[in-house]
Design an enzyme around this catalytic site. Structure first.
Site, PDB file in Angstrom:
ATOM      1  N   ASP A  73      49.179  40.901  39.685  1.00  9.43           N
ATOM      2  CA  ASP A  73      47.893  41.582  39.716  1.00  9.43           C
ATOM      3  C   ASP A  73      48.093  42.812  40.588  1.00  9.43           C
ATOM      4  O   ASP A  73      48.293  42.708  41.799  1.00  9.43           O
ATOM      5  CB  ASP A  73      46.832  40.647  40.312  1.00  9.43           C
ATOM      6  CG  ASP A  73      45.471  41.308  40.365  1.00  9.43           C
ATOM      7  OD1 ASP A  73      45.367  42.489  39.992  1.00  9.43           O
ATOM      8  OD2 ASP A  73      44.505  40.639  40.788  1.00  9.43           O
ATOM      9  N   LYS A  78      40.672  51.462  42.301  1.00  5.91           N
ATOM     10  CA  LYS A  78      40.816  51.915  43.693  1.00  5.91           C
ATOM     11  C   LYS A  78      41.672  53.176  43.792  1.00  5.91           C
ATOM     12  O   LYS A  78      41.318  54.116  44.473  1.00  5.91           O
ATOM     13  CB  LYS A  78      41.464  50.829  44.545  1.00  5.91           C
ATOM     14  CG  LYS A  78      41.098  49.426  44.171  1.00  5.91           C
ATOM     15  CD  LYS A  78      39.781  48.978  44.728  1.00  5.91           C
ATOM     16  CE  LYS A  78      39.415  47.645  44.109  1.00  5.91           C
ATOM     17  NZ  LYS A  78      38.339  46.954  44.718  1.00  5.91           N
ATOM     18  N   TRP A 105      41.648  36.613  45.661  1.00  5.42           N
ATOM     19  CA  TRP A 105      40.421  37.290  45.221  1.00  5.42           C
ATOM     20  C   TRP A 105      39.561  36.259  44.476  1.00  5.42           C
ATOM     21  O   TRP A 105      40.068  35.552  43.588  1.00  5.42           O
ATOM     22  CB  TRP A 105      40.815  38.453  44.308  1.00  5.42           C
ATOM     23  CG  TRP A 105      39.673  39.249  43.764  1.00  5.42           C
ATOM     24  CD1 TRP A 105      38.629  39.773  44.462  1.00  5.42           C
ATOM     25  CD2 TRP A 105      39.477  39.627  42.394  1.00  5.42           C
ATOM     26  NE1 TRP A 105      37.800  40.467  43.618  1.00  5.42           N
ATOM     27  CE2 TRP A 105      38.301  40.389  42.347  1.00  5.42           C
ATOM     28  CE3 TRP A 105      40.193  39.404  41.208  1.00  5.42           C
ATOM     29  CZ2 TRP A 105      37.808  40.924  41.163  1.00  5.42           C
ATOM     30  CZ3 TRP A 105      39.713  39.942  40.031  1.00  5.42           C
ATOM     31  CH2 TRP A 105      38.533  40.697  40.013  1.00  5.42           C
TER      32      TRP A 105
END
Ligand SMILES: Cc1ncc(COP(=O)(O)O)c(C=O)c1O
Length: 443
Positions: A253, A289, A172
């Site tokens: 993460d 999310k 990311w």
């Protein structure tokens, strides 16, 4: 008073600095108290920064007047109708909160909402986690996944003897900046093999195997962004053994728990393997999310420590990191999460809605794969159905991406990553046409 000659010299120096900075491709913000001659602002020398490579896609999309435009850049869930989704269970929790007259808007403690922290640790580690039972986990509420990574990075830069963090290549886009600005030195380890469009496990093990002892290793807990490629359970086990034997420090993460497989427990498996061996680790959690709470900025940083005493000292230092940064975190988002996580009915309803989102994404993978096959598009597109989570790393190159944007008004990041969550049955044919045209006309 600065003489005219000195003023000119300083302007030349600051112009030079700006050029150097642009050459390095950084954001190029130069602070200077000197304006260029004729400038009407003390900030006249500030260089325009480039758009964020991910959020900039949406900026470009918004400017496009085409009725067929499609934004597959940003990682946010959309319904079949292409609309953002507020989960039903979130609306219910919000109603409960609004109707509770006893609720006030006082500041939260520096570490955030206690219930939320406890429930978040349980969600990722499992309610029966021995680490939680032994009080070896400290959890602090942070500003979504990004804030959790940043607070963890700042703590490590201040209190950990190794300042190097290894992040996967690719990863990311924000990881490099978050950790570099936190004061860590950022290096990469091999992760993705463009030939197989799968995991480069050999390269990964070699790179982590030669990392200096104690180095921090960033791992995507599941649904690796941008590749959609996750290690298998056996590969996770290999990675775990290597990390523990080399005394590396894992930093997970977890931005997609529940999104990859539709199962909250299934997607936490990698983290639980590492916590299950009794070792230490960091975990950054995001509810953007999986609860659709993107803009509420709800997340948590958990640090699993060797003992309860260390955990409580670590927490005391985390407060010193957080206090001058944003004092204390917001109250609304974590209250929604805590309301859902502590009520069995709401929790069950959430898991169903989460599964429905994950399933819709899996269906989109299948539809896109079938559409490309039906068109006879050259290439092996099976990675579309093999990859996991929100994104497909298509393998399209930057030229092909630019072609698709120009000719088909389809927006995505320049590395060819598309958000499957932004697709619908209606838009799949348009995307398949665009991919077909790109690979048959642009090399
Ligand atoms: C891998 C990864 N980590 C962290 C984040 C952080 O997201 P947020 O700060 O919105 O929770 C994202 C968001 O896209 C992500 O993909």
């Amino acid at each position: 008073m600065i003489s005219e000659a000195a003023d000119r010299r300083l302007n030349t120096i600051s112009r030079h600095l700006i050029v150097t900075n642009e050459d390095e491709g950084s954001n190029g913000v130069i602070s200077s108290s000197i304006t260029s001659s004729g400038g009407d602002s003390v900030f006249a020398n500030v260089v325009r920064a480039p758009e964020d490579p991910i959020l900039g896609v949406t900026v470009a999309y918004n400017k496009d007047p085409s009725p067929v435009k499609l934004n597959l850049g940003v990682g946010a869930y959309r319904t079949e109708e292409g609309k953002p989704l507020v989960l039903n269970v979130v609306r219910k929790a919000e109603m409960l909160l609004v109707n509770d007259r006893s609720r006030v808007k006082e500041y939260l403690p520096i570490v955030g909402l206690a219930d939320f922290n406890k429930l978040s640790a349980q969600l990722i580690l499992g309610a029966d986690s021995p680490a939680i039972r032994d009080n070896r986990v400290t959890t602090v509420q942070c500003l979504s996944g990004t804030g959790s990574l940043r607070v963890g990075g700042e703590f490590l830069a201040k209190h950990y003897y190794q300042r190097t963090i290894y992040i996967p290549n690719p990863t990311w886009g924000n990881h490099t900046k978050i950790f570099a600005l936190a004061g860590l030195s950022v290096k990469t380890y091999r992760y993705y093999d463009p030939v197989t469009r799968g995991l480069n496990i050999q390269g990964l093990l070699e790179d982590l195997g030669s990392a200096p002892s104690g180095s921090i290793v960033l791992l995507h807990a599941c649904a690796h962004n941008p590749t959609g490629v996750d290690p298998t359970v056996e590969q996770w086990e290999q990675i775990r053994r290597l990390i523990r034997s080399k005394k590396l420090l894992p930093f997970f993460d977890s931005a997609y728990q529940g999104f990859a497989s539709g199962s909250l427990d299934g997607d936490a498996q990698s983290v639980r393997m590492f916590v299950g061996d009794g070792g230490e680790c960091f975990i950054a959690q995001s509810y953007a999310k999986n609860m659709g709470l993107y803009g509420e900025r709800v997340g948590a940083l958990s640090i699993v420590c060797g003992s309860a005493d260390v955990a409580s000292r670590v927490e005391s230092q985390l407060k010193l990191v957080i206090r001058p940064m944003y004092s204390n975190p917001p109250i609304h988002g974590p209250s929604i999460v805590a309301t859902i996580l502590k009520d069995r009915n709401l929790y069950n309803e959430w898991t169903l809605e989460l599964k429905a989102m994950a399933d819709r994404i899996i269906t989109m993978r299948k539809q896109l794969f079938d559409a490309l096959r039906a068109r006879g598009t050259p290439g092996d597109w099976s990675h579309i159905i093999k990859q996991i989570g929100m994104f497909t790393f298509t393998g399209l190159n930057t030229k092909q991406v630019n072609f698709m944007t120009k000719e088909y008004h389809i927006y995505m990041t320049s590395d060819g990553r598309i958000s499957m969550a932004g697709l619908s049955s209606r838009t799949v044919p348009h995307l398949a046409d665009a991919i077909h045209a790109a690979v048959t006309t642009v090399v």
